[in-house]
Design a protein around this motif. Structure first.
Motif, PDB file in Angstrom:
ATOM      1  N   PHE A   1      -5.198  -2.798  25.770  1.00 40.73           N
ATOM      2  CA  PHE A   1      -6.345  -1.932  26.026  1.00 40.73           C
ATOM      3  C   PHE A   1      -6.693  -0.999  24.872  1.00 40.73           C
ATOM      4  O   PHE A   1      -7.612  -0.198  24.995  1.00 40.73           O
ATOM      5  N   GLY A   2      -5.966  -1.060  23.757  1.00 39.31           N
ATOM      6  CA  GLY A   2      -6.206  -0.102  22.691  1.00 39.31           C
ATOM      7  C   GLY A   2      -5.925   1.295  23.222  1.00 39.31           C
ATOM      8  O   GLY A   2      -4.826   1.585  23.684  1.00 39.31           O
ATOM      9  N   TYR A   3      -6.940   2.160  23.200  1.00 40.56           N
ATOM     10  CA  TYR A   3      -6.770   3.528  23.671  1.00 40.56           C
ATOM     11  C   TYR A   3      -6.999   3.667  25.170  1.00 40.56           C
ATOM     12  O   TYR A   3      -6.775   4.729  25.729  1.00 40.56           O
ATOM     13  N   GLY A   4      -7.492   2.622  25.835  1.00 38.67           N
ATOM     14  CA  GLY A   4      -7.673   2.684  27.276  1.00 38.67           C
ATOM     15  C   GLY A   4      -9.040   2.217  27.719  1.00 38.67           C
ATOM     16  O   GLY A   4      -9.745   1.512  26.995  1.00 38.67           O
ATOM     17  N   ARG A   5      -9.425   2.627  28.921  1.00 40.99           N
ATOM     18  CA  ARG A   5     -10.688   2.225  29.538  1.00 40.99           C
ATOM     19  C   ARG A   5     -11.771   3.258  29.247  1.00 40.99           C
ATOM     20  O   ARG A   5     -11.545   4.461  29.333  1.00 40.99           O
ATOM     21  N   LEU A   6     -12.939   2.779  28.918  1.00 43.01           N
ATOM     22  CA  LEU A   6     -14.098   3.641  28.694  1.00 43.01           C
ATOM     23  C   LEU A   6     -14.323   4.539  29.900  1.00 43.01           C
ATOM     24  O   LEU A   6     -14.299   4.078  31.041  1.00 43.01           O
ATOM     25  N   ASP A   7     -14.570   5.828  29.652  1.00 38.96           N
ATOM     26  CA  ASP A   7     -14.915   6.793  30.702  1.00 38.96           C
ATOM     27  C   ASP A   7     -16.125   7.577  30.214  1.00 38.96           C
ATOM     28  O   ASP A   7     -15.997   8.573  29.507  1.00 38.96           O
ATOM     29  N   VAL A   8     -17.309   7.105  30.561  1.00 37.52           N
ATOM     30  CA  VAL A   8     -18.551   7.704  30.069  1.00 37.52           C
ATOM     31  C   VAL A   8     -18.696   9.139  30.562  1.00 37.52           C
ATOM     32  O   VAL A   8     -19.151  10.013  29.825  1.00 37.52           O
ATOM     33  N   GLY A   9     -18.313   9.405  31.805  1.00 36.54           N
ATOM     34  CA  GLY A   9     -18.427  10.757  32.350  1.00 36.54           C
ATOM     35  C   GLY A   9     -17.645  11.775  31.538  1.00 36.54           C
ATOM     36  O   GLY A   9     -18.168  12.836  31.187  1.00 36.54           O
ATOM     37  N   THR A  10     -16.405  11.440  31.198  1.00 29.44           N
ATOM     38  CA  THR A  10     -15.598  12.338  30.399  1.00 29.44           C
ATOM     39  C   THR A  10     -16.122  12.405  28.962  1.00 29.44           C
ATOM     40  O   THR A  10     -16.157  13.485  28.361  1.00 29.44           O
ATOM     41  N   LEU A  11     -16.521  11.280  28.406  1.00 24.68           N
ATOM     42  CA  LEU A  11     -17.070  11.251  27.054  1.00 24.68           C
ATOM     43  C   LEU A  11     -18.258  12.202  26.923  1.00 24.68           C
ATOM     44  O   LEU A  11     -18.393  12.920  25.932  1.00 24.68           O
ATOM     45  N   MET A  12     -19.097  12.224  27.938  1.00 28.56           N
ATOM     46  CA  MET A  12     -20.307  13.058  27.898  1.00 28.56           C
ATOM     47  C   MET A  12     -20.050  14.447  28.479  1.00 28.56           C
ATOM     48  O   MET A  12     -20.984  15.189  28.756  1.00 28.56           O
ATOM     49  N   ALA A  13     -18.789  14.800  28.669  1.00 27.57           N
ATOM     50  CA  ALA A  13     -18.391  16.122  29.165  1.00 27.57           C
ATOM     51  C   ALA A  13     -19.103  16.486  30.448  1.00 27.57           C
ATOM     52  O   ALA A  13     -19.607  17.597  30.620  1.00 27.57           O
ATOM     53  N   GLY A  14     -19.162  15.522  31.365  1.00 32.17           N
ATOM     54  CA  GLY A  14     -19.741  15.798  32.669  1.00 32.17           C
ATOM     55  C   GLY A  14     -21.234  15.664  32.761  1.00 32.17           C
ATOM     56  O   GLY A  14     -21.806  15.889  33.826  1.00 32.17           O
ATOM     57  N   ASP A  15     -21.914  15.290  31.668  1.00 30.69           N
ATOM     58  CA  ASP A  15     -23.362  15.146  31.699  1.00 30.69           C
ATOM     59  C   ASP A  15     -23.820  13.923  32.490  1.00 30.69           C
ATOM     60  O   ASP A  15     -24.957  13.843  32.908  1.00 30.69           O
ATOM     61  N   ILE A  16     -22.938  12.962  32.653  1.00 30.38           N
ATOM     62  CA  ILE A  16     -23.278  11.717  33.321  1.00 30.38           C
ATOM     63  C   ILE A  16     -22.496  11.646  34.638  1.00 30.38           C
ATOM     64  O   ILE A  16     -21.269  11.724  34.648  1.00 30.38           O
ATOM     65  N   ALA A  17     -23.213  11.522  35.739  1.00 33.94           N
ATOM     66  CA  ALA A  17     -22.548  11.372  37.027  1.00 33.94           C
ATOM     67  C   ALA A  17     -22.008   9.953  37.138  1.00 33.94           C
ATOM     68  O   ALA A  17     -22.736   8.997  36.896  1.00 33.94           O
ATOM     69  N   VAL A  18     -20.730   9.830  37.456  1.00 32.26           N
ATOM     70  CA  VAL A  18     -20.105   8.518  37.581  1.00 32.26           C
ATOM     71  C   VAL A  18     -19.801   8.260  39.039  1.00 32.26           C
ATOM     72  O   VAL A  18     -19.241   9.080  39.707  1.00 32.26           O
TER      73      VAL A  18
END
Length: 181
Positions: free
Chosen positions: A164-181
């Protein structure tokens, strides 16, 4: 080389060198480069995913957020987080796509089929890169990589690993909560 399915894969040993100048040009002009890790179920280097300055994306198994897809390429066990490797991050690898039908004069796009591959995983990460660049237009590819890897959900072995390299993509965390997941 023979891939994980017993099929012979052929290519030029110079592929990495041929792509390096184009990738470096893009990187030096603040372009984030993302590539599919490949679907041969092997740890042989897959270009351009394994090149430096490229984010290689592996696929997750159908209906799973913690299992690698059986077809997804993976990293050599001797690679490190700073070396050449196929998978930097994992994303869903199974999607529903428009089924155009093969023989129709005017295909209808009302039917969908289930399909899979790292070629479907990498655009998901590219979409995350677009969202990130919209929020942080002056961010460099290094800024994005750091944020991407730090926000990933660590699955598999603790830290960077071969599947997995560094792991699974988490868009919500990447965008610091700007994206509702």
């Amino acid at each position: 080389f023979e891939d994980g399915y017993g099929d012979l894969q052929e290519g030029s040993a110079d592929t990495a060198d041929e792509l390096t100048s184009a990738i470096n040009y893009a990187y030096n002009h603040d372009v984030i480069v993302i590539a599919a890790a490949g679907n041969e179920k092997t740890d042989h280097y897959s270009y351009p995913a394994c090149n430096n300055h490229v984010i290689g994306v592996g696929a997750l198994a159908q209906n799973s957020g913690t299992t690698a897809a059986g077809f997804s390429n993976f990293n050599k066990s001797t690679d490190t987080a700073t070396g050449n490797h196929n998978v930097d991050i994992a994303a869903p690898g199974y999607v529903y796509a428009s089924n155009q039908g093969g023989t129709q004069q005017k295909p209808t796009y009302t039917d969908y089929c289930d399909t899979q591959g790292t070629s479907f995983s990498s655009p998901i990460v590219a979409g995350a890169a677009c969202l990130y660049k919209e929020k942080f237009p002056n961010a460099t590819p290094d800024d994005f990589e750091e944020a991407l890897y730090n926000s990933a959900v660590d699955i598999g072995n603790k830290g960077w690993d071969t599947k997995f390299g560094y792991g699974r993509l988490d868009v919500g965390t990447l965008m610091a909560g700007d994206i509702a997941v």
